[in-house]
Scaffold this motif. Structure first.
Motif, PDB file in Angstrom:
ATOM      1  N   LEU A 291       0.462  -3.388  -0.372  1.00  0.00           N
ATOM      2  CA  LEU A 291      -0.838  -2.746  -0.243  1.00  0.00           C
ATOM      3  C   LEU A 291      -1.948  -3.797  -0.097  1.00  0.00           C
ATOM      4  N   THR A 292      -1.821  -4.920  -0.797  1.00  0.00           N
ATOM      5  CA  THR A 292      -2.795  -5.999  -0.620  1.00  0.00           C
ATOM      6  C   THR A 292      -2.748  -6.530   0.799  1.00  0.00           C
ATOM      7  N   LEU A 293      -1.546  -6.706   1.333  1.00  0.00           N
ATOM      8  CA  LEU A 293      -1.404  -7.166   2.716  1.00  0.00           C
ATOM      9  C   LEU A 293      -1.991  -6.153   3.693  1.00  0.00           C
ATOM     10  N   PHE A 294      -1.703  -4.891   3.468  1.00  0.00           N
ATOM     11  CA  PHE A 294      -2.219  -3.835   4.340  1.00  0.00           C
ATOM     12  C   PHE A 294      -3.745  -3.823   4.346  1.00  0.00           C
ATOM     13  N   ILE A 332       0.014  -2.605  14.037  1.00  0.00           N
ATOM     14  CA  ILE A 332       0.337  -3.517  12.937  1.00  0.00           C
ATOM     15  C   ILE A 332       0.157  -2.806  11.596  1.00  0.00           C
ATOM     16  N   ALA A 333      -0.915  -2.010  11.480  1.00  0.00           N
ATOM     17  CA  ALA A 333      -1.140  -1.271  10.240  1.00  0.00           C
ATOM     18  C   ALA A 333      -0.025  -0.255  10.001  1.00  0.00           C
ATOM     19  N   ALA A 334       0.437   0.396  11.081  1.00  0.00           N
ATOM     20  CA  ALA A 334       1.539   1.346  10.941  1.00  0.00           C
ATOM     21  C   ALA A 334       2.813   0.633  10.479  1.00  0.00           C
ATOM     22  N   PHE A 335       3.038  -0.557  11.001  1.00  0.00           N
ATOM     23  CA  PHE A 335       4.196  -1.339  10.568  1.00  0.00           C
ATOM     24  C   PHE A 335       4.126  -1.639   9.080  1.00  0.00           C
ATOM     25  N   ILE A 421      -6.470   5.212   3.692  1.00  0.00           N
ATOM     26  CA  ILE A 421      -5.105   5.328   4.229  1.00  0.00           C
ATOM     27  C   ILE A 421      -4.098   4.668   3.295  1.00  0.00           C
ATOM     28  N   GLY A 422      -4.402   3.437   2.858  1.00  0.00           N
ATOM     29  CA  GLY A 422      -3.462   2.725   1.991  1.00  0.00           C
ATOM     30  C   GLY A 422      -3.240   3.427   0.671  1.00  0.00           C
ATOM     31  N   ALA A 423      -4.329   3.850   0.021  1.00  0.00           N
ATOM     32  CA  ALA A 423      -4.204   4.534  -1.262  1.00  0.00           C
ATOM     33  C   ALA A 423      -3.524   5.892  -1.091  1.00  0.00           C
ATOM     34  N   GLY A 424      -3.836   6.581   0.001  1.00  0.00           N
ATOM     35  CA  GLY A 424      -3.206   7.879   0.235  1.00  0.00           C
ATOM     36  C   GLY A 424      -1.704   7.765   0.415  1.00  0.00           C
TER      37      GLY A 424
END
Length: 441
Positions: A291-294, A332-335, A421-424
């Motif tokens: 999540l930090t990377l995202f 990249i975010a989807a990956f 998006i990440g938290a969800g």
């Protein structure tokens, strides 16, 4: 050893699917950028388009390779972490650490090799779509047709394959060398007298410093120079990866901060979550890592494009280029979201025995589920804060050079979208998978 690796592969289908999915999407992204680079270097490409068709995939491809390598290492590490008992059994019947590492490398290589062909086909398709979008927007001429060749896309496949071998070797090293009769808890000090994790912290510090240095060099560049983007993009990745390596320290700091805010009489789920975070912060380490990377990479790159828009890189060319950048960043975010989901599922599933023991000692399903959600909630909070701070710091020099206004690096929309998006994804997957695993435990 090869026969043992193939038998082990058959008994770990869930981990194999998780690793294979990360390898597949990573191969598509890397070979897609390589196919564009091949087009830029092709003899048929017009000289006027050559610079753009080489610079764009080199910039985006560099970010992608770094992210794929780190995601592979982390995914393989999480998958192998659930096989400590199996590996200890192999050591007890005479397998050497090198033999165990070799078996795990063969497994991971076989999984990645299976995804190579569909990944290569998907990479060609991705490159063709981006190339057609560039041509339709007028960024490239009619003479510059999509001509990726075979050498560079195949090199992209080999890069991902090498990343999987390296990931398996690194991820299995400590597990294979651990004594099968030793305490599973990590020692407070190594045999050399150094604290465990010192090398990881040194590597994290070096990556963060390298990222900040790369970002700071933008201050001495021409705002119109494409190198401003080429230096800031990798800076976002380096700082985000450095923060990922500090995941145990981030969780520990968050737990200490929460200790001040906790009420004297707290509910059972919060009490259990606090005990788990204090005693075993590594349980939420995969969540914090990905999540930090995202957040760091996605928020940083979206913020960069927002600064470009605010700087007035106008005209149809600028708008189309922004659209392509958004498209690649979305891929990249989807990956990273796929890697995050895979690792959440793997790390939660590994805790089935723990949840079963909690049920035996009187914890209800709701209390155990509440404990898990609160643990992941703390991991989500510390990840979003760390990733956002890293993105802001790296984009700050870029904003100063492009617009003269440092506050452009703090535009809230990129951070809000990324965090939502990440938290969800994190909380949603954790709640659904946790409920199923707790019920079956």
């Amino acid at each position: 050893m090869l026969k043992l690796a193939l038998r082990s592969f058959a008994h770990h289908r869930a981990a194999a699917i998780a690793t294979g999915l990360v390898a597949l999407v990573g191969t598509i992204l890397v070979t897609g950028m390589m196919s564009l680079l091949g087009t830029g270097l092709a003899a048929s490409t017009a000289a006027a388009d050559r610079a753009f068709l080489v610079q764009f995939p080199l910039i985006m491809g560099g970010w992608t390779v770094a992210i794929v390598l780190f995601a592979m290492v982390s995914t393989v590490g999480v998958a192998l972490g659930g096989r400590a008992g199996e590996i200890a059994g192999l050591r007890l019947i005479g397998a050497t650490p090198r033999q165990v590492q070799g078996m795990l490398v063969v497994e991971t290589t076989a999984i990645t090799a299976v995804t190579a062909l569909p990944g290569l086909a998907g990479g060609y398709l991705l490159g063709w779509v981006i190339s057609r979008s560039m041509h339709a927007a007028g960024l490239t001429g009619a003479a510059s047709v999509f001509a990726p060749g075979a050498a560079l896309p195949l090199l992209g496949v080999l890069v991902v394959l090498a990343a999987s071998v390296l990931a398996a070797w690194i991820g299995s090293r400590s597990l294979a060398r651990r004594s099968p009769v030793a305490d599973a808890a990590p020692p407070s000090r190594s045999r050399t007298g150094r604290r465990p994790g010192l090398g990881r912290r040194v590597a994290a510090t070096l990556m963060i410093c390298a990222g900040l240095a790369s970002s700071a060099t933008v201050l001495g560049m021409d705002p119109a120079d494409v190198l401003t983007t080429a230096m800031t993009g990798p800076a976002c990745v380096l700082v985000a990866v450095g923060l990922c390596l500090l995941a145990p320290e981030l969780v520990l700091a968050a737990n200490r901060a929460l200790a001040v805010l906790r009420p004297a009489h707290r509910a059972a789920p919060l009490h259990l979550a606090a005990l788990n975070l204090s005693a075993a912060p590594d349980r939420v380490r995969p969540t914090v890592t990905f999540l930090t990377l995202f957040v760091g990479v996605a928020a940083g790159t979206l913020s960069m494009q927002g600064v470009e828009n605010a700087a007035g890189t106008g005209g149809s060319t600028g708008e189309v280029l922004a659209s392509i950048n958004y498209f690649v960043v979305a891929l990249i975010a989807a990956f990273m979201a796929i890697a995050l989901t895979n690792n959440l599922v793997a790390s939660i599933t590994r805790r089935r025995a723990e949840f079963a023991v909690m049920s035996l000692v009187g914890s209800t399903g709701g209390q155990t589920h509440g404990m898990l959600v609160r643990e992941i909630g703390v991991a989500t909070a510390v990840s979003t804060v760390a990733g956002s701070v890293g993105a802001f710091v790296t984009v700050l020099p870029f904003a100063v050079v492009k617009t003269g206004d440092p506050l452009q690096a703090a535009a809230p929309l990129p951070y809000a979208i990324t965090i939502a998006i990440g938290a969800g994804v994190t909380l949603g997957v954790s709640a659904l998978v946790g409920r199923r695993v707790i019920r079956t435990a």
